[in-house]
Design a protein around this motif. Structure first.
Motif: not given
Length: 513
Positions: A272-282, A299-308
Motif C-alpha cells: 500500500g501507499n504507506i508501505a511504499n512511502a516507508v520503502l522510499a524513505g529508506l 516495487d519499492g524493494m526493487l528500487d532499493m535493490l537497484r540502488s544498493g
C-alpha cells in the motif's frame, strides 16, 4: 514457447487437455487448493472454466460449490469468477476480492481467517479436512517430473503433497529464467518430530529450487500464456510520507540508542501507499546494506535493490506493478542473485521471525487508546480482507510497528478509538503505533500511560479532546483502574458512525465519548 519446451517430463504430455476438460475433473463439494499469493502465480484458465461449469450446473439445479483454499489473495479470474457464480462454500485463508467480501459479509459464503503461517501445518495436521484437488500454476516441468515454481510459492508445496489429485497449469508467460530463484524447504515435520529450521539469515538457502509432486497424482496438464494480475502501484501521498518520516526518524533514534545495528535488522513490510512511502524513505535514508524478510516483494524493494540500499530480499511472492514487472523481467539475472522466493510456511514462520529479529511494519484499520489493533473488520462485524501474515510478524518481531492515517472517510472516522471494535493484535503484541500526527512508542508503559501517549501523539486533534475526556471519566467510573473503560460507552463511537455516518459528536467533548 511450445508445450514440449515447458513440459519435459514425457508422461505428462499425454495428460494435456483444455481448461474445460480439466475443470470437469473437479467434483462438487471438493476441497480445492489453488496456487496464488497477492495476484501472483495463480491458475489463469481452470478457475474460469470451473466457474462456467458451476454456472451451467447450478442453472440445472445441481447446487455445485467447492471449498477454496489458497496462499492468500488471488485475482478476479479466480476468486471473482468463482464467487460470481456462487461457487464457493468456504474460503480460506485470506481474500481481497470485492465479490467474495460482499458474499462473506452477507452470510452467503463461509470464511476462515487464519494466520498465513498456520495454513500449511493445519492441513498437515488434518484440522481442515482432506484436500481433494490441487490446481497449481508452474513455469515448467523438468525431465524427472519436478516442477519449476512461478511468481509465487505460497502453500503450493503443501497442496502438491496433500492433495489426492493434481491439476497443473504450465504458464509460458513466466520468464523461464525464474528457475533457480526459489528455495523450497522440505524439512518441516509434525510434532513431536519437528526439528529447528536451519536458517539464520534472510539470504540463506536451505532447500531446493523445485517443487516435488508424485507424477501419479497429476490428472491434467493445461498450457496457458497469460500474465499475472499486476498490482497497482499505490503512490505515497502527503499523509503516508509523514508517517514514513516518523518511522525513519524513530529507526535513526534506535540506532543512536544502540538498540538497533547501523544496518538495522531484516525488514518486513506490508503493501500500500504507506508501505511504499516507508520503502522510499529508506531508499533515500542513511541506512546501508539492508535486508528484507517478508511476504511479498513490491516495487519499492526493487528500487532499493537497484540502488544498493537493500542487499537481499526473501519473500513468498511478487507483488509488482506492470512497470516493475517489466523491469524485473529485463534484469532478472540481477534480481536472481538478490531475491529468494520461499513457501509461506517459511516466509512467515514464527521461529525464523523471532530468531532473525525482524522489524515488522504493517497497516491497520484502527487502534484503541490502549494499543489493541484491528486490522480486519469494519465497525466490528464486516470483514475487509483478513489478518494475513500481520499476526505472524507482530507477535514475534523484534519491533512490531502498526501504521494508519489518523482519520478515515474524509474525517468522519477516527482511527484512534476508545475501544477497538475487533481485536486482531492485542496490546501485548503492539510496540509502536504511527499516524501522520506522530509516533507512539508503547514499550515499557502501562495501559494508562499508553492511553495518554497514543492520544497525544497519534490521534487527530479533532478527536483528542473527546478521547481525553473518555479516559478521565473512565478513571472515575470504571470498575478497575488498570485498563479503565466505560462499558456502556466504549463502542459508542462506532455505533454513532453506524447511525449517523460520522464518529463526530453533535456537541461538546463529554457527549463525544
Amino acid at each position: 514457447m511450445s508445450l514440449a519446451d515447458r513440459v519435459l517430463y514425457p508422461d505428462f504430455l499425454s495428460r494435456t487437455m483444455t481448461a474445460d476438460e480439466a475443470a470437469a475433473l473437479i467434483p462438487a463439494g471438493a476441497h480445492v487448493g489453488m496456487s496464488g499469493f497477492t495476484g501472483a502465480g495463480y491458475p489463469k484458465a481452470v478457475p474460469g472454466a470451473l466457474a462456467r461449469r458451476i454456472e451451467s450446473l447450478n442453472a440445472q439445479g445441481h447446487g455445485f460449490k467447492i471449498g477454496l483454499w489458497t496462499g492468500a489473495s488471488t485475482a478476479p479470474e479466480l476468486d471473482g469468477a468463482l464467487a460470481q457464480v456462487d461457487g464457493i462454500e468456504m474460503r480460506l485463508p485470506y481474500q481481497s476480492d470485492p465479490t467474495v467480501r460482499r458474499q462473506i459479509n452477507a452470510g452467503q459464503m463461509q470464511y476462515v481467517d487464519i494466520h498465513l503461517s498456520h495454513v500449511a501445518q493445519f492441513v498437515w495436521f488434518g484440522f481442515l479436512g482432506k484436500l481433494d484437488v490441487a490446481v497449481v500454476e508452474v513455469a515448467g516441468v523438468l525431465p524427472d517430473g519436478r516442477l519449476i515454481p512461478s511468481s509465487s510459492v505460497g502453500n503450493n508445496k503443501t497442496w502438491l503433497d496433500q492433495a489426492d489429485k493434481v491439476i497443473l497449469e504450465v504458464n509460458a508467460w513466466h520468464n523461464p529464467q525464474l528457475e533457480g530463484m526459489h528455495d523450497i524447504y522440505y524439512g518441516t515435520d509434525r510434532p513431536p518430530h519437528r526439528k529447528p529450521i536451519p536458517m539464520t539469515r534472510p539470504d540463506e538457502r536451505i532447500g531446493e529450487p523445485y517443487l516435488r509432486c508424485d507424477p501419479n497424482k497429476v490428472i491434467a496438464v493445461v498450457m496457458t500464456n497469460q500474465p499475472d494480475r499486476n498490482s497497482v502501484y499505490a503512490a505515497p501521498d502527503d499523509t503516508s510520507n509523514r508517517i514514513a518520516g516518523h518511522i525513519i526518524e524513530f529507526l535513526q533514534h534506535e540506532v543512536k540508542k544502540g538498540r538497533l545495528p547501523k544496518d538495522l535488522l531484516p525488514l518486513q513490510s506490508g503493501v500500500g501507499n504507506i508501505a511504499n512511502a516507508v520503502l522510499a524513505g529508506l531508499n533515500n535514508g542513511p541506512f546501508e546494506n539492508l535486508t528484507a524478510y517478508t511476504e511479498v516483494l513490491q516495487d519499492g524493494m526493487l528500487d532499493m535493490l537497484r540502488s544498493g540500499k537493500l542487499a537481499s530480499a526473501s519473500a513468498t511472492a511478487l507483488s509488482l506493478s506492470p512497470t516493475a514487472m517489466q523491469d524485473f523481467n529485463d534484469r532478472i539475472d540481477f534480481y536472481k542473485e538478490r531475491i529468494v522466493l520461499r513457501p509461506q510456511e517459511i516466509s512467515n514462520h514464527p521461529e525464523l521471525i523471532r530468531r532473525m529479529g525482524l522489524i515488522a511494519m504493517n497497516g491497520m484499520i484502527e487502534a484503541d487508546i490502549y494499543g489493541n489493533v484491528n486490522s480486519t473488520h469494519i465497525m466490528g462485524s464486516a470483514i475487509m480482507n483478513g489478518i494475513g501474515g500481520s499476526g505472524d510478524f507482530a507477535r514475534n518481531a523484534y519491533l512490531s510497528i502498526f501504521m494508519t492515517p489518523s482519520l478515515a472517510k474524509n474525517g468522519s472516522i477516527s482511527c484512534i478509538v476508545p475501544m477497538a471494535s475487533h481485536v486482531d493484535h492485542t496490546e501485548h503484541d503492539v510496540q509502536i503505533l504511527v499516524t501522520e500526527q506522530g509516533l507512539a512508542d508503547l514499550r515499557g508503559h502501562s495501559p494508562s500511560q499508553r492511553a495518554e501517549i497514543i492520544i497525544d501523539r497519534c490521534a487527530h486533534p479533532d478527536f483528542r479532546p473527546a478521547l481525553h475526556d473518555y479516559v478521565a471519566r473512565a478513571k472515575r467510573g470504571a470498575v478497575g483502574q488498570h485498563t479503565p473503560h466505560l462499558l456502556n460507552e466504549a463502542l459508542s463511537w462506532h455505533q454513532r458512525y453506524v447511525e449517523t455516518g460520522s464518529m463526530r459528536a453533535p456537541a461538546g467533548p463529554a457527549s463525544a465519548a
